[in-house]
Write an enzyme that holds these catalytic residues in place. Sequence first.
Site, mmCIF file in Angstrom:
data_model
loop_
_atom_site.group_PDB
_atom_site.id
_atom_site.type_symbol
_atom_site.label_atom_id
_atom_site.label_comp_id
_atom_site.label_asym_id
_atom_site.label_seq_id
_atom_site.Cartn_x
_atom_site.Cartn_y
_atom_site.Cartn_z
ATOM 1 C CG ASP A 209 41.805 50.785 67.428
ATOM 2 O OD1 ASP A 209 43.041 50.816 67.535
ATOM 3 O OD2 ASP A 209 41.194 49.842 66.894
ATOM 4 C CB SER A 233 45.128 46.975 67.551
ATOM 5 O OG SER A 233 44.758 48.056 66.725
ATOM 6 C CD GLN A 283 46.617 50.676 68.566
ATOM 7 O OE1 GLN A 283 46.929 51.031 67.428
ATOM 8 N NE2 GLN A 283 45.360 50.553 68.960
#
Length: 293
Positions: A209, A233, A283
């Site tokens: 991440d 996110s 993502q």
Amino acid sequence: MSETDDTALGQWLHDVLDLEQVEQDYFRGIATPQGRGRSFGGQVVGQALMSAIRTVGPERPVHSLHAYFMRPGDATQPVLFQVERDRDGRSFATRRVVAVQAGKPILNLAASFHVTEPGLSHQYQMPDVPGPEGLMNEEQLGEERADELPEEFLQWLRTPRPIEMRPVSVRPPFSREPREPAQAMWMRVRGNLGDDLEMHRAALAYTSDFGLLGTCMLPFGKGFSDRDMQFASLDHAVWFHDDFRMDEWLLYSMDSPWAGGARGFNRGQIFTQDGRLVASTAQEGLVRNVTLS
């Protein structure tokens, strides 16, 4: 940073990912040590993955996860993870996990597990980039450019973290030069994470991440420290292709095919130093310019 400090930080990450089982299929993840504010999304993903791993035998390692972030987490509080055992087949197993804080879900995660078996094989080649040995890590880059960087960002850089990251090329806020939406960085866990390969997969989920969402903002010279930007996110996916160690250098190669409508889509490939492709990521996130809202 000394070897003793690195060992302590590696143990810090191990403790964060080493969940407590409180009941069958219920696990508790500790609060972020010295944490404050919103939880780091990668930490919740890594803990959720580890809770699913704890309900599957070692003969079926995890090969993929898909997560949706629903609410911001509180870094000062533990997280409860409830695992649903959807299927245990001969080759595959599937699990669903809900992460809960204060009685409300903050993340949903689905994970799939597959027995190790032979198969036809190919992979993309690792990008031709400088190795990690001659590059500065982000803490060193911050000290070199301290006069140009926001104080809040410098404080974040100076806070000891279990992951060392060495960018191949500098990104915002180290440089505001607009460029193509692609970047690469070397990353590893400081210290020794032990020999449990599933712990290394959870650590990769945690680390994946970092930096990925910012890739879509490189053409605009924007970064997470910018007060006119709002980042979050929205979903996150990881595919695990092969075994690796997170306490050895891995190259995270990222690109962004698209951004628009206050969202950005990003992809990543993770290679070992000898060129094996061991994981891929994707993502989408909120990248809202508040001055345009």
